[in-house]
Design a protein around this motif. Structure first.
Motif, PDB file in Angstrom:
ATOM      1  N   PHE A 170      45.251  39.505  33.899  1.00  0.00           N
ATOM      2  CA  PHE A 170      45.945  40.676  33.371  1.00  0.00           C
ATOM      3  C   PHE A 170      47.446  40.425  33.458  1.00  0.00           C
ATOM      4  N   GLY A 171      48.140  40.955  32.472  1.00  0.00           N
ATOM      5  CA  GLY A 171      49.555  40.628  32.365  1.00  0.00           C
ATOM      6  C   GLY A 171      49.699  39.183  31.923  1.00  0.00           C
ATOM      7  N   GLU A 172      50.822  38.592  32.195  1.00  0.00           N
ATOM      8  CA  GLU A 172      51.061  37.216  31.784  1.00  0.00           C
ATOM      9  C   GLU A 172      50.726  36.210  32.878  1.00  0.00           C
ATOM     10  N   ASP A 173      50.871  36.618  34.128  1.00  0.00           N
ATOM     11  CA  ASP A 173      50.758  35.649  35.212  1.00  0.00           C
ATOM     12  C   ASP A 173      49.746  36.002  36.293  1.00  0.00           C
ATOM     13  N   TRP A 174      49.067  37.150  36.186  1.00  0.00           N
ATOM     14  CA  TRP A 174      48.217  37.588  37.281  1.00  0.00           C
ATOM     15  C   TRP A 174      46.758  37.271  37.000  1.00  0.00           C
TER      16      TRP A 174
END
Length: 200
Positions: A170-174
């Motif tokens: 989720f998100g760009e890095d998580w």
């Protein structure tokens, strides 16, 4: 110092030895990628539980338990049933930042659980033999139920990347592996104030 150890203390140290060897086996897997190392890591933990089971009984049988033995028991338990399961999870692949945050939470719960036990055991209700009546929160060796789950998966050739819901992004890095949440649950049950488990 070793001359002051009782037989029960030596048995407790063997629990710690099993935990350390389990951690080393998990680390070795990261180098060799040999599933045999994962099995070794998992097998050492039940042996640690066996030593943990006998040390208290030997101490009561010989009537020579000590504060040193109590502290040794907690430290050995932390390695065998706290750090070793967390190291195994990391070796298997739970290596994202969120994974390691949950694993750190699990180990910290184990530390808190053992510290609380040591601080309150003198005041806990006991039976005629001196054994306490119940555990407050689940005992740290219950983390072996997670290891049993991993053993089942590996025996069926199901590695982390082949399990359902293997990775959530989720998100760009998580990212995190949903399976790591069993560690969060285990840790939370260990530090529960209201959960009381009768001691066998």
């Amino acid at each position: 110092m070793v001359r002051n150890f009782y037989i029960a203390d030596i048995i407790t140290l063997m629990n710690g030895v099993c935990g350390v060897q389990s951690v080393f086996a998990s680390m070795r897997y990261l180098v060799t990628n040999d599933a045999a190392d994962l099995y070794r890591a998992m097998c050492f933990m039940p042996f640690g539980l066996l030593f943990d089971f006998f040390d208290g009984r030997v101490a009561r049988w010989r009537n020579n338990s000590s504060l040193l033995g109590q502290e040794l028991d907690s430290l050995a338990d932390l390695i065998s049933f706290g750090m070793a399961p967390a190291a195994l999870a990391y070796a298997i692949g739970m290596q994202t930042f969120l994974d390691t945050a949950v694993l750190t939470y699990f180990v910290c719960c184990g530390i808190a659980r053992l510290a609380r036990y040591n601080a309150t055991v003198a005041m806990a209700p006991k039976d005629d033999t001196g054994k306490i009546s119940y555990f407050e929160g689940t005992p740290i060796p219950t983390s072996l139920t997670i290891i049993a789950l991993f053993a089942y998966f590996l025996s069926n050739d199901k590695y982390l990347e082949a399990l359902p819901g293997q990775l959530i992004t989720f998100g760009e890095d998580w990212e995190f592996h949903p399976l790591v949440l069993v560690y969060a649950l285990s840790g939370t049950l260990m530090i529960s104030k209201t959960l009381r488990i009768p001691k066998p």
